[in-house]
Motif scaffolding. Structure first.
Motif, PDB file in Angstrom:
ATOM      1  N   ALA A   1     109.032  30.711 -21.003  1.00  0.00           N
ATOM      2  CA  ALA A   1     109.053  32.089 -21.443  1.00  0.00           C
ATOM      3  C   ALA A   1     110.475  32.533 -21.788  1.00  0.00           C
ATOM      4  CB  ALA A   1     108.486  32.990 -20.348  1.00  0.00           C
ATOM      5  N   THR A   2     111.445  31.895 -21.177  1.00  0.00           N
ATOM      6  CA  THR A   2     112.837  32.305 -21.401  1.00  0.00           C
ATOM      7  C   THR A   2     113.671  31.097 -21.811  1.00  0.00           C
ATOM      8  OG1 THR A   2     113.255  31.921 -19.068  1.00  0.00           O
ATOM      9  CG2 THR A   2     112.748  34.174 -19.716  1.00  0.00           C
ATOM     10  N   GLU A   3     114.985  31.322 -21.902  1.00  0.00           N
ATOM     11  CA  GLU A   3     115.888  30.221 -22.285  1.00  0.00           C
ATOM     12  C   GLU A   3     116.289  29.386 -21.070  1.00  0.00           C
ATOM     13  OE1 GLU A   3     116.817  29.701 -25.570  1.00  0.00           O
ATOM     14  OE2 GLU A   3     115.245  31.194 -25.843  1.00  0.00           O
ATOM     15  N   LYS A   4     115.636  29.619 -19.963  1.00  0.00           N
ATOM     16  CA  LYS A   4     116.034  28.923 -18.741  1.00  0.00           C
ATOM     17  C   LYS A   4     115.886  27.410 -18.874  1.00  0.00           C
ATOM     18  CE  LYS A   4     114.551  30.080 -14.801  1.00  0.00           C
ATOM     19  NZ  LYS A   4     113.673  30.587 -13.732  1.00  0.00           N
ATOM     20  N   THR A   5     116.676  26.690 -18.106  1.00  0.00           N
ATOM     21  CA  THR A   5     116.490  25.241 -18.106  1.00  0.00           C
ATOM     22  C   THR A   5     115.771  24.831 -16.826  1.00  0.00           C
ATOM     23  OG1 THR A   5     118.683  25.007 -17.177  1.00  0.00           O
ATOM     24  CG2 THR A   5     118.461  24.665 -19.557  1.00  0.00           C
ATOM     25  N   ALA A  19     101.783  31.327 -22.011  1.00  0.00           N
ATOM     26  CA  ALA A  19     102.844  30.418 -21.575  1.00  0.00           C
ATOM     27  C   ALA A  19     102.275  29.007 -21.446  1.00  0.00           C
ATOM     28  CB  ALA A  19     103.404  30.883 -20.236  1.00  0.00           C
ATOM     29  N   LEU A  20     103.090  28.033 -21.794  1.00  0.00           N
ATOM     30  CA  LEU A  20     102.711  26.625 -21.637  1.00  0.00           C
ATOM     31  C   LEU A  20     103.703  25.985 -20.680  1.00  0.00           C
ATOM     32  CD1 LEU A  20     101.093  24.059 -22.504  1.00  0.00           C
ATOM     33  CD2 LEU A  20     102.748  23.789 -24.358  1.00  0.00           C
ATOM     34  N   ILE A  21     103.186  25.462 -19.581  1.00  0.00           N
ATOM     35  CA  ILE A  21     104.029  24.723 -18.631  1.00  0.00           C
ATOM     36  C   ILE A  21     103.651  23.260 -18.734  1.00  0.00           C
ATOM     37  CG2 ILE A  21     104.679  24.358 -16.222  1.00  0.00           C
ATOM     38  CD1 ILE A  21     103.863  27.191 -15.590  1.00  0.00           C
ATOM     39  N   GLN A  22     104.632  22.450 -19.039  1.00  0.00           N
ATOM     40  CA  GLN A  22     104.388  21.011 -19.114  1.00  0.00           C
ATOM     41  C   GLN A  22     105.133  20.346 -17.955  1.00  0.00           C
ATOM     42  OE1 GLN A  22     105.660  19.473 -22.894  1.00  0.00           O
ATOM     43  NE2 GLN A  22     104.869  17.444 -22.462  1.00  0.00           N
ATOM     44  N   THR A  43     108.202  29.351 -11.331  1.00  0.00           N
ATOM     45  CA  THR A  43     107.849  29.671 -12.718  1.00  0.00           C
ATOM     46  C   THR A  43     106.537  30.439 -12.788  1.00  0.00           C
ATOM     47  OG1 THR A  43     108.972  27.664 -13.387  1.00  0.00           O
ATOM     48  CG2 THR A  43     107.490  28.636 -14.998  1.00  0.00           C
ATOM     49  N   LEU A  44     105.542  29.993 -12.048  1.00  0.00           N
ATOM     50  CA  LEU A  44     104.251  30.680 -12.060  1.00  0.00           C
ATOM     51  C   LEU A  44     104.379  32.112 -11.549  1.00  0.00           C
ATOM     52  CD1 LEU A  44     101.923  27.830 -10.761  1.00  0.00           C
ATOM     53  CD2 LEU A  44     101.734  28.947 -12.995  1.00  0.00           C
ATOM     54  N   ARG A  45     105.197  32.299 -10.534  1.00  0.00           N
ATOM     55  CA  ARG A  45     105.401  33.646  -9.985  1.00  0.00           C
ATOM     56  C   ARG A  45     106.076  34.542 -11.017  1.00  0.00           C
ATOM     57  NH1 ARG A  45     108.748  32.522  -5.814  1.00  0.00           N
ATOM     58  NH2 ARG A  45     107.616  30.777  -4.911  1.00  0.00           N
ATOM     59  N   GLU A  46     107.070  33.994 -11.726  1.00  0.00           N
ATOM     60  CA  GLU A  46     107.748  34.777 -12.765  1.00  0.00           C
ATOM     61  C   GLU A  46     106.777  35.157 -13.881  1.00  0.00           C
ATOM     62  OE1 GLU A  46     112.163  32.751 -12.141  1.00  0.00           O
ATOM     63  OE2 GLU A  46     111.029  32.331 -13.984  1.00  0.00           O
ATOM     64  N   LEU A  47     105.952  34.200 -14.287  1.00  0.00           N
ATOM     65  CA  LEU A  47     104.993  34.484 -15.364  1.00  0.00           C
ATOM     66  C   LEU A  47     103.972  35.521 -14.919  1.00  0.00           C
ATOM     67  CD1 LEU A  47     104.407  30.834 -16.630  1.00  0.00           C
ATOM     68  CD2 LEU A  47     105.699  32.621 -17.816  1.00  0.00           C
ATOM     69  N   SER A  92      99.622  24.831  -2.776  1.00  0.00           N
ATOM     70  CA  SER A  92      98.419  25.585  -3.158  1.00  0.00           C
ATOM     71  C   SER A  92      98.732  26.977  -3.661  1.00  0.00           C
ATOM     72  CB  SER A  92      97.472  25.703  -1.955  1.00  0.00           C
ATOM     73  OG  SER A  92      97.081  24.436  -1.533  1.00  0.00           O
ATOM     74  N   GLU A  93     100.013  27.269  -3.860  1.00  0.00           N
ATOM     75  CA  GLU A  93     100.381  28.621  -4.289  1.00  0.00           C
ATOM     76  C   GLU A  93      99.692  28.989  -5.603  1.00  0.00           C
ATOM     77  OE1 GLU A  93     104.335  29.765  -3.310  1.00  0.00           O
ATOM     78  OE2 GLU A  93     104.448  31.037  -5.090  1.00  0.00           O
ATOM     79  N   LEU A  94      99.563  28.014  -6.469  1.00  0.00           N
ATOM     80  CA  LEU A  94      98.866  28.207  -7.741  1.00  0.00           C
ATOM     81  C   LEU A  94      97.507  28.868  -7.508  1.00  0.00           C
ATOM     82  CD1 LEU A  94      98.193  27.573 -10.755  1.00  0.00           C
ATOM     83  CD2 LEU A  94      97.765  25.247 -10.083  1.00  0.00           C
ATOM     84  N   TYR A  95      96.787  28.379  -6.506  1.00  0.00           N
ATOM     85  CA  TYR A  95      95.467  28.940  -6.213  1.00  0.00           C
ATOM     86  C   TYR A  95      95.564  30.188  -5.339  1.00  0.00           C
ATOM     87  CZ  TYR A  95      90.668  29.511  -4.799  1.00  0.00           C
ATOM     88  OH  TYR A  95      89.430  30.046  -4.582  1.00  0.00           O
ATOM     89  N   ASN A  96      96.465  30.164  -4.365  1.00  0.00           N
ATOM     90  CA  ASN A  96      96.448  31.229  -3.353  1.00  0.00           C
ATOM     91  C   ASN A  96      97.079  32.538  -3.799  1.00  0.00           C
ATOM     92  OD1 ASN A  96      95.092  29.733  -1.443  1.00  0.00           O
ATOM     93  ND2 ASN A  96      96.967  28.845  -0.600  1.00  0.00           N
ATOM     94  N   THR A  97      98.104  32.487  -4.649  1.00  0.00           N
ATOM     95  CA  THR A  97      98.806  33.747  -4.935  1.00  0.00           C
ATOM     96  C   THR A  97      98.884  34.125  -6.409  1.00  0.00           C
ATOM     97  OG1 THR A  97     100.983  32.722  -4.985  1.00  0.00           O
ATOM     98  CG2 THR A  97     100.264  33.518  -2.877  1.00  0.00           C
ATOM     99  N   ILE A  98      98.624  33.200  -7.306  1.00  0.00           N
ATOM    100  CA  ILE A  98      98.780  33.525  -8.732  1.00  0.00           C
ATOM    101  C   ILE A  98      97.537  34.254  -9.229  1.00  0.00           C
ATOM    102  CG2 ILE A  98      99.109  32.522 -11.042  1.00  0.00           C
ATOM    103  CD1 ILE A  98     101.596  32.483  -9.089  1.00  0.00           C
ATOM    104  N   ARG A  99      97.725  35.395  -9.867  1.00  0.00           N
ATOM    105  CA  ARG A  99      96.575  36.250 -10.213  1.00  0.00           C
ATOM    106  C   ARG A  99      96.167  36.188 -11.677  1.00  0.00           C
ATOM    107  NH1 ARG A  99      97.133  41.972  -8.117  1.00  0.00           N
ATOM    108  NH2 ARG A  99      94.875  41.937  -8.419  1.00  0.00           N
ATOM    109  N   LYS A 100      97.068  35.729 -12.544  1.00  0.00           N
ATOM    110  CA  LYS A 100      96.672  35.563 -13.947  1.00  0.00           C
ATOM    111  C   LYS A 100      96.069  34.170 -14.123  1.00  0.00           C
ATOM    112  CE  LYS A 100     100.266  38.625 -15.677  1.00  0.00           C
ATOM    113  NZ  LYS A 100     101.603  38.673 -16.296  1.00  0.00           N
TER     114      LYS A 100
END
Ligand code: CO8
Length: 263
Positions: A1-5, A19-22, A43-47, A92-100
């Protein structure tokens, strides 16, 4: 999403609101280890809190979505290391806390923790030759990031038991035939494009309604039908307090396209 590395990810926004995360640890076929998971979670939390993003696609390379948890990182762990630090819990944060919504686009190997990570996503897409499996039995352990629970719910007990006890792999086509994958594609490119298309559709809707859809569908996995339907109805009632409900229904009545808020 940003210029971050990023060290173990490539992150981009190939479509409006998407957003695409590879996963990008090519030397180890995207084997999952703590630094990669930490980066993924951040990254998921930021998105999740970025109002310009509505949905995310998670993918790997053509060769590997992820070939499992990093066996070299795990090899020397003691029981005290694993239990004391609740090893894998943060995975498991992907499942437990990410809402989008997060859609996995699985190509190549998705083994052990890789298969589990794909199954934590809200929608699973794959290509025909994707190679799934829970091979932990071959390493003297068992699935540790939800595989025994999610695979069993998705494809049934007898089939899941067979796969987990034998460590046998299964193809993307089988994942689709058995209901683990929502769609199967001929090629890895088509798989990622298909996931981006779906993510773009979702990102075009009200964010608050999308979060509520995800929440109520996920609840169906934990609640009985009566409690689940009751929970759904309460969340449905709650949406009458949102601006997007007024916007959506007014637009329908006026035969216009709704302009959602970005909340
Ligand atoms: N861990 C560490 N390194 C790995 C892993 C892994 N899981 N998988 C592959 N690699 C490394 C290899 O060691 C190799 O490194 P090097 O070039 O330095 O020798 C490199 O990746 C390329 O691998 P191969 O040469 O083996 O490539 P092939 O194309 O010949 O084979 C396979 C590909 C079949 C995928 C093979 O690499 C393999 O069998 N890998 C292990 C698969 C496996 O057993 N995965 C399950 C691990 S256990 C697990 O995930 C427990 C779950 C716990 C919860 C996780 C939470 C998310």
């Amino acid at each position: 999403a940003t210029e971050k590395t990023y060290e173990y990810l490539k992150v981009s926004t190939p479509r409006t609101g998407v957003a695409l995360i590879q996963l990008h640890r090519p030397k180890a076929l995207n084997a999952l280890f703590t630094p990669l998971i930490r980066e993924l979670n951040t990254t998921l939390r930021e998105l999740d809190s970025d109002p310009s993003v509505g949905a995310t696609v998670l993918t790997g390379s053509e060769k590997a979505f992820a070939a499992g948890a990093d066996i070299l990182e795990m090899r020397d762990k003691s029981f005290a290391d694993a239990y004391g630090n609740d090893f894998i819990e943060s995975w498991s944060e992907l499942y437990n806390t990410i809402r989008k919504p997060v859609i996995s686009a699985v190509n190549g190997h998705a083994l052990g923790g890789g298969c589990e990570l794909a199954m934590m996503c809200d929608i699973l897409y794959c290509s025909q030759k994707a190679n799934f499996g829970q091979p932990e039995i071959k390493l003297g352990v068992i699935p540790g990031a939800g595989g025994s629970q999610r695979l069993t719910r998705a494809i049934g007990k007898s089939r899941a038991m067979e796969l987990i006890l034998t460590g046998k792999n299964f193809s993307g086509q089988e994942a689709y035939d058995w209901g683990l994958a929502a769609r199967v594609f001929e090629t890895p490119e088509k798989c990622v494009e298909g996931a981006l298309d779906t993510a773009e559709t979702i990102a075009g809707y009200s964010k608050i309604a999308v979060k509520a859809c995800k929440e109520v569908v996920n609840k169906s996995q934990d609640l009985g039908i009566k409690e689940g339907v009751e929970f759904e109805r309460r969340v449905f009632h709650g949406l009458f307090g949102s601006e997007d409900q007024k916007i959506g229904m007014e637009a329908f009545a006026e035969k216009k396209k709704p302009e959602w808020t970005h909340r």
